[in-house]
Motif scaffolding. Structure first.
Motif, short mmCIF file in Angstrom:
data_model
loop_
_atom_site.label_atom_id
_atom_site.label_comp_id
_atom_site.label_asym_id
_atom_site.label_seq_id
_atom_site.Cartn_x
_atom_site.Cartn_y
_atom_site.Cartn_z
N SER A 126 -11.80 57.06 -1.78
CA SER A 126 -11.00 56.24 -2.69
C SER A 126 -11.50 54.80 -2.58
O SER A 126 -12.27 54.47 -1.68
N TYR A 127 -11.05 53.97 -3.48
CA TYR A 127 -11.47 52.58 -3.50
C TYR A 127 -10.31 51.66 -3.15
O TYR A 127 -9.19 51.87 -3.61
N ASN A 128 -10.61 50.64 -2.38
CA ASN A 128 -9.67 49.57 -2.13
C ASN A 128 -9.98 48.51 -3.20
O ASN A 128 -10.96 47.78 -3.11
N TYR A 129 -9.14 48.45 -4.23
CA TYR A 129 -9.44 47.60 -5.39
C TYR A 129 -9.41 46.11 -5.06
O TYR A 129 -10.11 45.33 -5.70
N ALA A 130 -8.67 45.71 -4.06
CA ALA A 130 -8.68 44.31 -3.65
C ALA A 130 -10.06 43.93 -3.09
O ALA A 130 -10.59 42.85 -3.39
N LEU A 131 -10.66 44.82 -2.31
CA LEU A 131 -12.00 44.55 -1.78
C LEU A 131 -13.06 44.60 -2.88
O LEU A 131 -14.03 43.84 -2.84
N ALA A 153 -12.56 43.68 -5.98
CA ALA A 153 -12.40 42.40 -6.68
C ALA A 153 -13.01 41.26 -5.87
O ALA A 153 -13.68 40.37 -6.41
N LEU A 154 -12.79 41.27 -4.55
CA LEU A 154 -13.36 40.23 -3.69
C LEU A 154 -14.88 40.28 -3.73
O LEU A 154 -15.55 39.23 -3.81
N SER A 155 -15.45 41.46 -3.70
CA SER A 155 -16.90 41.61 -3.77
C SER A 155 -17.45 41.05 -5.08
O SER A 155 -18.46 40.35 -5.09
N VAL A 156 -16.78 41.33 -6.18
CA VAL A 156 -17.22 40.82 -7.49
C VAL A 156 -17.11 39.29 -7.53
O VAL A 156 -18.02 38.61 -8.02
N LEU A 157 -16.03 38.75 -7.01
CA LEU A 157 -15.87 37.28 -6.99
C LEU A 157 -16.95 36.61 -6.16
O LEU A 157 -17.52 35.59 -6.57
N ILE A 158 -17.27 37.17 -5.01
CA ILE A 158 -18.33 36.59 -4.17
C ILE A 158 -19.66 36.65 -4.91
O ILE A 158 -20.43 35.69 -4.89
N ALA A 159 -19.94 37.75 -5.59
CA ALA A 159 -21.19 37.88 -6.34
C ALA A 159 -21.26 36.86 -7.49
O ALA A 159 -22.31 36.28 -7.75
N ILE A 160 -20.12 36.62 -8.15
CA ILE A 160 -20.09 35.62 -9.24
C ILE A 160 -20.38 34.23 -8.69
O ILE A 160 -21.19 33.49 -9.24
N PHE A 161 -19.72 33.87 -7.59
CA PHE A 161 -19.95 32.55 -7.01
C PHE A 161 -21.38 32.41 -6.49
O PHE A 161 -21.99 31.35 -6.61
N ALA A 162 -21.94 33.48 -5.93
CA ALA A 162 -23.33 33.44 -5.46
C ALA A 162 -24.29 33.26 -6.63
O ALA A 162 -25.29 32.53 -6.51
N SER A 163 -24.00 33.88 -7.77
CA SER A 163 -24.85 33.72 -8.95
C SER A 163 -24.80 32.30 -9.47
O SER A 163 -25.83 31.72 -9.84
N TYR A 164 -23.60 31.71 -9.49
CA TYR A 164 -23.48 30.30 -9.91
C TYR A 164 -24.27 29.41 -8.95
O TYR A 164 -24.98 28.50 -9.38
N ALA A 165 -24.15 29.68 -7.66
CA ALA A 165 -24.87 28.88 -6.66
C ALA A 165 -26.38 29.00 -6.86
O ALA A 165 -27.11 28.02 -6.70
N ALA A 166 -26.85 30.18 -7.24
CA ALA A 166 -28.28 30.38 -7.47
C ALA A 166 -28.76 29.56 -8.66
O ALA A 166 -29.84 28.95 -8.61
N LEU A 167 -27.99 29.54 -9.73
CA LEU A 167 -28.37 28.74 -10.90
C LEU A 167 -28.38 27.25 -10.57
O LEU A 167 -29.29 26.52 -10.96
N ASP A 168 -27.38 26.80 -9.83
CA ASP A 168 -27.32 25.41 -9.42
C ASP A 168 -28.50 25.08 -8.50
O ASP A 168 -29.12 24.02 -8.61
N THR A 196 -22.25 42.70 -1.12
CA THR A 196 -22.66 44.10 -1.07
C THR A 196 -21.91 44.85 0.04
O THR A 196 -21.39 45.95 -0.17
N ASN A 197 -21.84 44.24 1.21
CA ASN A 197 -21.17 44.89 2.33
C ASN A 197 -19.67 45.05 2.09
O ASN A 197 -19.09 46.08 2.44
N ILE A 198 -19.05 44.07 1.49
CA ILE A 198 -17.63 44.19 1.16
C ILE A 198 -17.43 45.28 0.12
O ILE A 198 -16.48 46.07 0.18
N GLY A 199 -18.35 45.37 -0.84
CA GLY A 199 -18.29 46.45 -1.82
C GLY A 199 -18.40 47.81 -1.17
O GLY A 199 -17.71 48.76 -1.56
N LEU A 251 -17.51 48.46 1.93
CA LEU A 251 -16.26 48.66 2.68
C LEU A 251 -15.12 49.06 1.76
O LEU A 251 -14.15 49.67 2.21
N ALA A 252 -15.24 48.73 0.49
CA ALA A 252 -14.17 49.06 -0.46
C ALA A 252 -14.07 50.56 -0.70
O ALA A 252 -13.03 51.04 -1.13
N PHE A 253 -15.13 51.29 -0.43
CA PHE A 253 -15.11 52.74 -0.59
C PHE A 253 -14.62 53.35 0.72
O PHE A 253 -15.28 53.28 1.75
N VAL A 254 -13.46 53.93 0.69
CA VAL A 254 -12.79 54.45 1.88
C VAL A 254 -13.00 55.96 1.96
O VAL A 254 -12.70 56.69 1.02
#
Length: 116
Positions: free
Chosen positions: A9-14, A16-31, A63-66, A68-71
């Motif tokens: 099963s998936y822990n949906y909070a994790l 979402a956290l994984s997606v948010l970290i990836a979004i912020f990392a992508s913004y940081a890469a562009l900057d 990636t690692n949080i993603g 961990l989201a799969f239980v």
């Protein structure tokens, strides 16, 4: 020997956290690409070497949080040498990619051949 299916099963909070970290990392890469392009000399070298370390650190965590989201109903652990090796490979690839895309001007030998 009977084969059994593992139902996960998936822990949906994790997730979402994984997606948010990836979004912020992508913004940081562009900057970061903009900062490296604008910098020169030793400042460019510092951005070129230090930036990908931070950028890839975030991507590996996403990636690692993603993962961990799969239980699963069994214990799952990381093999840390493999995780660190993948981080090193990502950092090296990012340094090369950032160097290529942040060049202010490409010479004739670096362009693709023109079709006449």
């Amino acid at each position: 020997m009977a084969a059994g299916n593992l139902i996960g099963s998936y822990n949906y909070a994790l997730v979402a956290l994984s997606v948010l970290i990836a979004i912020f990392a992508s913004y940081a890469a562009l900057d970061l690409a903009g900062r490296v392009t604008a910098a020169g000399g030793w400042t460019r070298a510092v951005w070129l070497l230090g930036g990908p370390v931070r950028w890839d650190w975030h991507l590996v965590h996403a990636t690692n949080i993603g993962m961990l989201a799969f239980v699963l109903p069994i214990p799952v652990a990381y093999h840390w040498p493999t995780v660190l090796l993948s981080l090193l490979a990502a950092i090296l690839a990012s340094v090369v990619a950032l160097d290529v895309v942040s060049r202010p001007k490409w010479g004739r030998s670096e362009r693709s051949p023109e079709v006449s």
